[in-house]
Scaffold this motif. Structure first.
Motif, PDB file in Angstrom:
ATOM      1  N   UNK A 262      31.344  43.973  39.811  1.00  0.00           N
ATOM      2  CA  UNK A 262      32.195  43.790  38.769  1.00  0.00           C
ATOM      3  C   UNK A 262      32.081  42.201  38.381  1.00  0.00           C
ATOM      4  N   UNK A 263      31.261  41.935  37.220  1.00  0.00           N
ATOM      5  CA  UNK A 263      31.214  40.394  37.179  1.00  0.00           C
ATOM      6  C   UNK A 263      32.194  39.772  36.361  1.00  0.00           C
ATOM      7  N   UNK A 264      32.510  38.478  36.508  1.00  0.00           N
ATOM      8  CA  UNK A 264      33.729  38.008  35.789  1.00  0.00           C
ATOM      9  C   UNK A 264      33.198  36.506  35.260  1.00  0.00           C
ATOM     10  N   UNK A 265      33.579  36.131  34.165  1.00  0.00           N
ATOM     11  CA  UNK A 265      33.287  34.923  33.504  1.00  0.00           C
ATOM     12  C   UNK A 265      34.363  34.238  32.900  1.00  0.00           C
ATOM     13  N   UNK A 266      34.537  32.778  32.953  1.00  0.00           N
ATOM     14  CA  UNK A 266      35.384  32.211  32.460  1.00  0.00           C
ATOM     15  C   UNK A 266      34.882  30.905  32.011  1.00  0.00           C
ATOM     16  N   UNK A 267      34.942  30.574  30.415  1.00  0.00           N
ATOM     17  CA  UNK A 267      35.432  31.478  29.560  1.00  0.00           C
ATOM     18  C   UNK A 267      34.655  32.712  29.081  1.00  0.00           C
ATOM     19  N   UNK A 268      35.204  33.416  28.242  1.00  0.00           N
ATOM     20  CA  UNK A 268      34.418  34.687  27.923  1.00  0.00           C
ATOM     21  C   UNK A 268      32.684  34.305  27.453  1.00  0.00           C
ATOM     22  N   UNK A 269      31.667  34.971  27.681  1.00  0.00           N
ATOM     23  CA  UNK A 269      30.398  34.594  27.292  1.00  0.00           C
ATOM     24  C   UNK A 269      30.262  34.732  25.802  1.00  0.00           C
ATOM     25  N   UNK A 270      29.853  33.850  25.289  1.00  0.00           N
ATOM     26  CA  UNK A 270      29.151  33.925  23.839  1.00  0.00           C
ATOM     27  C   UNK A 270      28.356  34.872  23.564  1.00  0.00           C
ATOM     28  N   UNK A 271      27.139  34.793  24.361  1.00  0.00           N
ATOM     29  CA  UNK A 271      26.006  35.543  24.147  1.00  0.00           C
ATOM     30  C   UNK A 271      26.238  37.118  24.149  1.00  0.00           C
ATOM     31  N   UNK A 272      27.223  37.554  25.388  1.00  0.00           N
ATOM     32  CA  UNK A 272      27.533  39.028  25.098  1.00  0.00           C
ATOM     33  C   UNK A 272      28.360  39.252  24.102  1.00  0.00           C
ATOM     34  N   UNK A 273      29.240  38.375  23.727  1.00  0.00           N
ATOM     35  CA  UNK A 273      30.115  38.301  22.506  1.00  0.00           C
ATOM     36  C   UNK A 273      29.567  38.807  21.047  1.00  0.00           C
ATOM     37  N   UNK A 274      28.182  38.071  21.161  1.00  0.00           N
ATOM     38  CA  UNK A 274      27.530  38.297  20.009  1.00  0.00           C
ATOM     39  C   UNK A 274      26.961  39.469  19.771  1.00  0.00           C
ATOM     40  N   UNK A 275      26.687  40.414  20.740  1.00  0.00           N
ATOM     41  CA  UNK A 275      26.070  41.586  20.660  1.00  0.00           C
ATOM     42  C   UNK A 275      26.849  42.751  20.190  1.00  0.00           C
ATOM     43  N   UNK A 276      26.480  43.325  18.787  1.00  0.00           N
ATOM     44  CA  UNK A 276      27.605  44.501  18.588  1.00  0.00           C
ATOM     45  C   UNK A 276      27.670  45.446  19.436  1.00  0.00           C
ATOM     46  N   UNK A 277      29.163  45.882  19.496  1.00  0.00           N
ATOM     47  CA  UNK A 277      29.413  46.889  20.282  1.00  0.00           C
ATOM     48  C   UNK A 277      29.531  46.788  22.130  1.00  0.00           C
ATOM     49  N   UNK A 278      29.214  45.370  22.363  1.00  0.00           N
ATOM     50  CA  UNK A 278      29.066  45.179  23.801  1.00  0.00           C
ATOM     51  C   UNK A 278      30.536  44.957  24.435  1.00  0.00           C
ATOM     52  N   UNK A 279      31.353  44.047  23.757  1.00  0.00           N
ATOM     53  CA  UNK A 279      32.735  43.722  23.912  1.00  0.00           C
ATOM     54  C   UNK A 279      33.812  44.999  23.424  1.00  0.00           C
ATOM     55  N   UNK A 280      33.998  45.861  24.476  1.00  0.00           N
ATOM     56  CA  UNK A 280      34.721  47.049  23.959  1.00  0.00           C
ATOM     57  C   UNK A 280      36.159  46.747  23.305  1.00  0.00           C
ATOM     58  N   UNK A 281      36.763  45.703  23.679  1.00  0.00           N
ATOM     59  CA  UNK A 281      38.164  45.313  22.942  1.00  0.00           C
ATOM     60  C   UNK A 281      37.835  44.010  22.080  1.00  0.00           C
ATOM     61  N   UNK A 282      36.945  43.924  21.338  1.00  0.00           N
ATOM     62  CA  UNK A 282      36.537  42.800  20.443  1.00  0.00           C
ATOM     63  C   UNK A 282      37.416  42.817  19.503  1.00  0.00           C
ATOM     64  N   UNK A 283      37.912  43.973  18.800  1.00  0.00           N
ATOM     65  CA  UNK A 283      39.229  44.124  17.844  1.00  0.00           C
ATOM     66  C   UNK A 283      40.432  43.538  18.093  1.00  0.00           C
ATOM     67  N   UNK A 284      40.378  43.257  19.333  1.00  0.00           N
ATOM     68  CA  UNK A 284      41.969  42.776  19.948  1.00  0.00           C
ATOM     69  C   UNK A 284      41.938  41.369  20.226  1.00  0.00           C
ATOM     70  N   UNK A 285      40.745  41.007  20.547  1.00  0.00           N
ATOM     71  CA  UNK A 285      40.396  39.573  21.066  1.00  0.00           C
ATOM     72  C   UNK A 285      39.187  39.058  20.336  1.00  0.00           C
ATOM     73  N   UNK A 286      39.482  38.358  19.086  1.00  0.00           N
ATOM     74  CA  UNK A 286      38.468  37.690  18.100  1.00  0.00           C
ATOM     75  C   UNK A 286      37.732  36.482  19.031  1.00  0.00           C
ATOM     76  N   UNK A 287      36.490  36.420  18.477  1.00  0.00           N
ATOM     77  CA  UNK A 287      35.930  35.328  19.048  1.00  0.00           C
ATOM     78  C   UNK A 287      36.423  33.848  18.319  1.00  0.00           C
ATOM     79  N   UNK A 288      35.986  32.925  18.702  1.00  0.00           N
ATOM     80  CA  UNK A 288      36.632  31.370  17.991  1.00  0.00           C
ATOM     81  C   UNK A 288      35.871  31.444  16.629  1.00  0.00           C
TER      82      UNK A 288
END
Length: 288
Positions: A262-288
């Protein structure tokens, strides 16, 4: 470098000049010997929990995340707003403030808190490694508040099956990103590794089952007295390896049975977050 069918092969990586700062050494921890360790922005707490345990999380300024695996016991999160029972693997996010965990069985639980939390920062085994901020690691700035306000949120893995078009099963909070990688049955093919590097963030690779070999290469800078030999460190589970930027790294499952990382990052990764559908709870936790 990634195989062409690896979802990470499409990530955009910005080139930047090297800062010249010293490159930190990788860190390897057997979590049964050192159950509380930290990276620059996150503290990881490993507990071999037992039925009847009452785990005090303290009164936290930021969110807490609980990593729940197949081996974890059922438990109840207790906050000022009530009780939430968790019975299956996934990620649990607990809001700031006082909270406790009431354990209903035996097994491991992993908690993540921000590295600045007064309730935890003096308990870590590797405090000396961060006596000063790591110059190559971006400091944590919390991402936006979750949609609908703060509350206990449970994200079961059973609701999101593995998808080869997506890299793992990724969840994020305001401060953390957790990627449940697919189970590896037996050793990884040594002809299909994926050495890569990160410019400005650490990677925590949490081994919860099986055994891994972490291959890590430190780039050469102008000061040859700081050069390091390549590392090929075999470590079992439970363990965590802290991989500093900009080392080149890849990890290979090595046990004959089931291996889980299990990989852990802090802060969240922007590159993963920018890929559509990759972050499964993106609707709950928006990007900056």
């Amino acid at each position: 470098m990634y195989e062409k069918d690896d979802p990470r092969s499409a990530l955009a990586t910005a080139a930047r000049p090297d800062s010249g700062d010293a490159i930190a050494a990788p860190q390897y921890f057997d979590l049964r010997e050192h159950p509380v360790v930290r990276a620059q922005n996150v503290i990881l707490v490993h507990t071999d929990a037992h039925a009847g345990d009452d785990l005090d999380n303290g009164t936290l300024e930021g969110e807490l995340a609980v990593i729940v695996t197949d081996a974890s016991p059922a438990f109840t999160v207790l906050t000022a707003d009530g009780a939430t029972k968790v019975t299956e693997p996934g990620l649990v996010v607990v809001p700031p403030g006082a909270s406790r965990i009431s354990v209903h069985g035996d097994g491991p639980l992993v908690r993540l808190v921000e590295a600045t939390e007064p309730a935890w920062r003096d308990r870590v085994a590797n405090a000396d490694a961060y006596a000063q901020d790591a110059p190559r690691v971006s400091l944590l700035r919390r991402w936006p508040e979750p949609v609908g306000g703060q509350r206990v949120r449970v994200y079961p893995l059973s609701e999101v099956p593995d998808d080869p078009k997506r890299f793992g099963r990724i969840f994020r909070t305001r401060s953390f990103m957790v990627n449940f990688l697919p189970l590896q049955d037996g050793p990884r093919d040594p002809r299909k590794l994926s050495p890569h590097s990160h410019d400005d963030f650490e990677q925590l690779s949490l081994a919860v089952q099986g055994e891994y070999v972490h291959h890590i290469r430190t780039p050469w800078l102008t000061d040859s007295t700081a050069w390091r030999e390549d590392e090929h460190v075999r470590i079992g589970s439970p363990s965590v390896t802290i991989i500093p930027p900009p080392t080149v790294h890849t990890s290979a499952a090595s046990a004959p049975g089931v291996n889980q990382l299990i990989d852990i990052f802090s802060p969240p990764r922007v590159d993963f977050s920018e890929k559509p559908g990759w972050v499964l709870n993106a609707d709950d936790y928006p990007m900056p």
